[in-house]
Design a protein around this motif. Structure first.
Motif, PDB file in Angstrom:
ATOM      1  N   PRO A 253      -3.620   2.297   6.874  1.00  0.00           N
ATOM      2  CA  PRO A 253      -2.549   3.185   6.641  1.00  0.00           C
ATOM      3  C   PRO A 253      -2.237   3.620   5.344  1.00  0.00           C
ATOM      4  O   PRO A 253      -1.552   3.183   4.560  1.00  0.00           O
ATOM      5  CB  PRO A 253      -1.307   2.418   7.215  1.00  0.00           C
ATOM      6  CG  PRO A 253      -1.783   0.796   6.913  1.00  0.00           C
ATOM      7  CD  PRO A 253      -3.089   0.797   7.178  1.00  0.00           C
ATOM      8  N   TYR A 254      -3.165   4.321   5.022  1.00  0.00           N
ATOM      9  CA  TYR A 254      -3.238   4.827   3.365  1.00  0.00           C
ATOM     10  C   TYR A 254      -3.866   6.403   3.656  1.00  0.00           C
ATOM     11  O   TYR A 254      -4.906   6.677   4.299  1.00  0.00           O
ATOM     12  CB  TYR A 254      -4.099   4.165   2.551  1.00  0.00           C
ATOM     13  CG  TYR A 254      -4.275   5.136   1.214  1.00  0.00           C
ATOM     14  CD1 TYR A 254      -3.428   4.941   0.270  1.00  0.00           C
ATOM     15  CD2 TYR A 254      -5.506   5.378   0.927  1.00  0.00           C
ATOM     16  CE1 TYR A 254      -3.515   5.682  -0.958  1.00  0.00           C
ATOM     17  CE2 TYR A 254      -5.806   5.978  -0.380  1.00  0.00           C
ATOM     18  CZ  TYR A 254      -4.830   6.264  -1.340  1.00  0.00           C
ATOM     19  OH  TYR A 254      -5.023   7.066  -2.216  1.00  0.00           O
ATOM     20  N   LEU A 255      -3.267   7.385   2.899  1.00  0.00           N
ATOM     21  CA  LEU A 255      -3.878   8.440   2.892  1.00  0.00           C
ATOM     22  C   LEU A 255      -3.514   9.269   1.576  1.00  0.00           C
ATOM     23  O   LEU A 255      -2.401   8.867   0.927  1.00  0.00           O
ATOM     24  CB  LEU A 255      -3.064   9.645   3.984  1.00  0.00           C
ATOM     25  CG  LEU A 255      -3.509  11.177   3.992  1.00  0.00           C
ATOM     26  CD1 LEU A 255      -5.012  11.288   4.404  1.00  0.00           C
ATOM     27  CD2 LEU A 255      -2.634  11.819   4.962  1.00  0.00           C
ATOM     28  N   LEU A 295       1.014   6.709   0.780  1.00  0.00           N
ATOM     29  CA  LEU A 295       0.696   8.153   0.542  1.00  0.00           C
ATOM     30  C   LEU A 295       0.440   8.391  -0.904  1.00  0.00           C
ATOM     31  O   LEU A 295       1.189   7.972  -1.726  1.00  0.00           O
ATOM     32  CB  LEU A 295       1.759   9.174   0.928  1.00  0.00           C
ATOM     33  CG  LEU A 295       1.789   9.585   2.397  1.00  0.00           C
ATOM     34  CD1 LEU A 295       3.140  10.551   2.682  1.00  0.00           C
ATOM     35  CD2 LEU A 295       0.836  10.239   2.887  1.00  0.00           C
ATOM     36  N   SER A 296      -0.390   9.022  -1.297  1.00  0.00           N
ATOM     37  CA  SER A 296      -1.023   9.461  -2.463  1.00  0.00           C
ATOM     38  C   SER A 296      -1.008  10.903  -2.664  1.00  0.00           C
ATOM     39  O   SER A 296      -1.256  11.482  -1.515  1.00  0.00           O
ATOM     40  CB  SER A 296      -2.008   8.760  -3.229  1.00  0.00           C
ATOM     41  OG  SER A 296      -3.374   9.196  -2.635  1.00  0.00           O
ATOM     42  N   THR A 297      -1.241  11.403  -3.523  1.00  0.00           N
ATOM     43  CA  THR A 297      -1.466  12.914  -3.838  1.00  0.00           C
ATOM     44  C   THR A 297      -2.109  13.186  -5.031  1.00  0.00           C
ATOM     45  O   THR A 297      -2.186  12.527  -6.011  1.00  0.00           O
ATOM     46  CB  THR A 297      -0.251  13.801  -3.646  1.00  0.00           C
ATOM     47  OG1 THR A 297      -0.700  15.241  -3.308  1.00  0.00           O
ATOM     48  CG2 THR A 297       0.654  13.874  -4.786  1.00  0.00           C
ATOM     49  N   ASP A 298      -2.753  14.335  -5.385  1.00  0.00           N
ATOM     50  CA  ASP A 298      -3.242  14.946  -6.657  1.00  0.00           C
ATOM     51  C   ASP A 298      -2.614  15.999  -7.054  1.00  0.00           C
ATOM     52  O   ASP A 298      -2.018  17.125  -6.263  1.00  0.00           O
ATOM     53  CB  ASP A 298      -4.727  15.323  -6.307  1.00  0.00           C
ATOM     54  CG  ASP A 298      -5.637  14.416  -6.023  1.00  0.00           C
ATOM     55  OD1 ASP A 298      -5.131  13.221  -5.758  1.00  0.00           O
ATOM     56  OD2 ASP A 298      -6.955  14.529  -5.626  1.00  0.00           O
ATOM     57  N   TYR A 397      -3.905   0.240   0.281  1.00  0.00           N
ATOM     58  CA  TYR A 397      -4.491   0.515  -0.656  1.00  0.00           C
ATOM     59  C   TYR A 397      -3.710   0.125  -1.976  1.00  0.00           C
ATOM     60  O   TYR A 397      -3.723   0.929  -3.153  1.00  0.00           O
ATOM     61  CB  TYR A 397      -4.816   2.125  -0.803  1.00  0.00           C
ATOM     62  CG  TYR A 397      -6.054   2.340  -1.796  1.00  0.00           C
ATOM     63  CD1 TYR A 397      -7.218   1.629  -1.685  1.00  0.00           C
ATOM     64  CD2 TYR A 397      -5.972   3.228  -2.821  1.00  0.00           C
ATOM     65  CE1 TYR A 397      -8.253   1.803  -2.543  1.00  0.00           C
ATOM     66  CE2 TYR A 397      -6.859   3.477  -3.648  1.00  0.00           C
ATOM     67  CZ  TYR A 397      -8.189   2.917  -3.329  1.00  0.00           C
ATOM     68  OH  TYR A 397      -9.181   3.242  -4.433  1.00  0.00           O
ATOM     69  N   ARG A 398      -2.838  -0.912  -1.737  1.00  0.00           N
ATOM     70  CA  ARG A 398      -1.861  -1.131  -3.099  1.00  0.00           C
ATOM     71  C   ARG A 398      -2.743  -2.245  -3.748  1.00  0.00           C
ATOM     72  O   ARG A 398      -3.412  -3.031  -3.154  1.00  0.00           O
ATOM     73  CB  ARG A 398      -0.610  -1.806  -2.585  1.00  0.00           C
ATOM     74  CG  ARG A 398       0.298  -1.050  -1.808  1.00  0.00           C
ATOM     75  CD  ARG A 398       1.557  -1.630  -1.306  1.00  0.00           C
ATOM     76  NE  ARG A 398       2.265  -0.963  -0.338  1.00  0.00           N
ATOM     77  CZ  ARG A 398       2.651  -1.366   0.931  1.00  0.00           C
ATOM     78  NH1 ARG A 398       1.916  -2.345   1.285  1.00  0.00           N
ATOM     79  NH2 ARG A 398       3.137  -0.483   1.704  1.00  0.00           N
TER      80      ARG A 398
END
Ligand code: SF4
Length: 434
Positions: A253-255, A295-298, A397-398
């Motif tokens: 569960p990481y995007l 969630l991460s973003t650029d 992804y922590r």
């Protein structure tokens, strides 16, 4: 004979270097981590930022020094090299090679050798992906599923250096992953410039293999391993993909979903083809299906013409979405892109200020979310030993520091370790082995 790898850039460049290394190993070269003792230096270059290009210039200066004691030193440049830079670097390197041409290395070095390939199909631009890589990591592997990009985001050089999208046949990908899993690999990264538009038509059947289908196929491979993927373009992030992520238990569960700006006009100027609203709707649907998704973003701050109001829309988006991670970069023009024709009118000081404002919001929201994790359990894939703890990433992804439960603990690199979170900061959590 020894070779040194200079790897710059993203996971795709690491993966390319792994294939180039495999070619060199087949020519009986052995890897060295000491550039001064190398007989051959192979560099996979990144052209995303000028600073990355400048680093290659710095490296070229070193070659002259090394050549004094190693006059027969050979140097090869490959990876993401712009046409313009190829002309410049042809002076500094013995060979400048398109990544898809790395099978030509034996010929360039004057060695007669037939390379051992995995599938030996070799009919299109993804050919070089047939080379069985010399993986950098013993438990986490990068597996490219496609190369190239069709999107031409106005600030990006990738479509110019990697050309158009070509998807790798699903059966080759599955074969590679099956071998990796059999060999004990615990984490598989599916790579592409835009994995969401993966389309394998090699089967000849009417129904092409799309990315959601590929995820399900990889998920069906027996074994205890995690699946991750990057990069995703929001315009191609579909409901079908959300469904696949939700039902595939190995897809963690990481995007990372790069929005680049929280303002519609800036997104349009970036030629990204989505709106803030459509992006937020997709996140809403994703969170409905996978409530604990991280969630991460650029983000690019200071894109030409970005007003303070437009930047504040990005700040607002960060407050709304509450990302767990963010990769924030200050805009810098890249020659050859359409954005480079626009006036880079935001001062460096202002770009730095915007970067800090966003980072502060991110730290605050990430910390608030992380605090809720104290006393919960997580599974960590261990990747590095430290003095009194082990470093790893969990399903989300922590980054987690895992403290062993006793001095006799048998934690090892590449193991899944059940842990209990005991303390948090915005981007790193501490946990005890359970
Ligand atoms: S999707 Fe846009 S940012 Fe990503 S590689 Fe393609 S052009 Fe570059």
């Amino acid at each position: 004979m020894k070779y040194y790898l200079g790897i710059y850039g993203c996971q795709m460049n690491i993966s390319d270097a792994e294939r180039a290394a495999a070619v060199l190993e087949q020519l009986n070269y052995k890897r060295t981590l000491n550039i001064n003792e190398a007989d051959l230096i192979l560099v996979t270059m990144c052209s995303i930022r000028q600073s990355a290009v400048d680093r290659i210039h710095g490296l070229v200066d070193k070659f002259d020094v090394i050549k004094k004691s190693k006059p027969k030193l050979k140097t090869i440049l490959t990876g993401c090299v712009l046409k313009r830079d190829k002309k410049i670097f042809v002076e500094g390197f013995d060979y400048v090679l398109d990544i898809k041409d790395i099978k030509r290395i034996p010929e360039l070095l004057g060695v007669k050798k037939t390379l051992r390939l995995r599938s030996g199909q070799g009919k299109n631009q993804t050919d070089y992906l047939d080379i069985t890589p010399k993986y950098e990591n013993k438990f986490s592997a990068n597996v490219p599923i496609m190369t190239g990009c069709n999107n031409f985001c106005s600030y990006c050089v990738v479509p110019y250096v990697r050309e158009r999208e070509i998807s790798r046949p699903a059966k080759d990908i599955i074969l590679e992953i099956k071998k990796l899993v059999k060999g004990g690999y615990k984490e598989i990264w599916l790579l592409g410039q835009n994995v969401n538009s993966y389309k394998d038509t090699s089967t000849g059947s009417e129904q092409a293999n799309t990315f959601p289908k590929l995820l399900k196929m990889v998920n069906n491979i027996p074994g205890n391993f995690w699946i991750r993927f990057t990069s995703s373009h929001p315009k191609d992030f579909s409901e079908e993909l959300i469904e696949a992520m939700a039902i595939c238990e190995k897809v963690k569960p990481y995007l990372n979903l790069p929005i680049q700006s929280g303002d519609d006009k800036v997104i349009k100027a970036m030629n990204r083809h989505y709106t803030v609203e459509s992006y937020k709707n997709k996140i809403k649907k994703l969170r409905k299906k996978i409530p604990d998704i991280a969630l991460s973003t650029d983000i690019i701050v200071g894109f030409p013409g970005e007003t303070k109001t437009q930047f504040n829309n990005t700040v607002k988006l960060f407050r709304d979405i509450k990302y767990d991670l963010g990769y924030i970069s200050k805009y810098s023009p890249r020659a050859g892109t359409t954005a480079a024709k626009l006036k880079d009118n935001i001062s460096t000081e202002e770009k730095k200020r915007r970067e800090k404002v966003l980072t502060d919001v991110l730290k605050q929201t990430a910390l608030e979310k992380n605090k809720k994790l104290i006393d919960t359990e997580t599974t960590v894939l261990i990747n590095e030993p430290k003095n009194d703890f082990w470093l790893g990433k969990d399903q989300h992804y922590r980054t987690i520091k895992v403290y062993p439960k006793s001095p006799s603990s048998k934690i090892k690199i590449g193991q899944f370790i059940k842990s209990k979170i005991i303390a948090v900061t915005p981007f790193t959590l501490s946990a005890e082995e359970m």
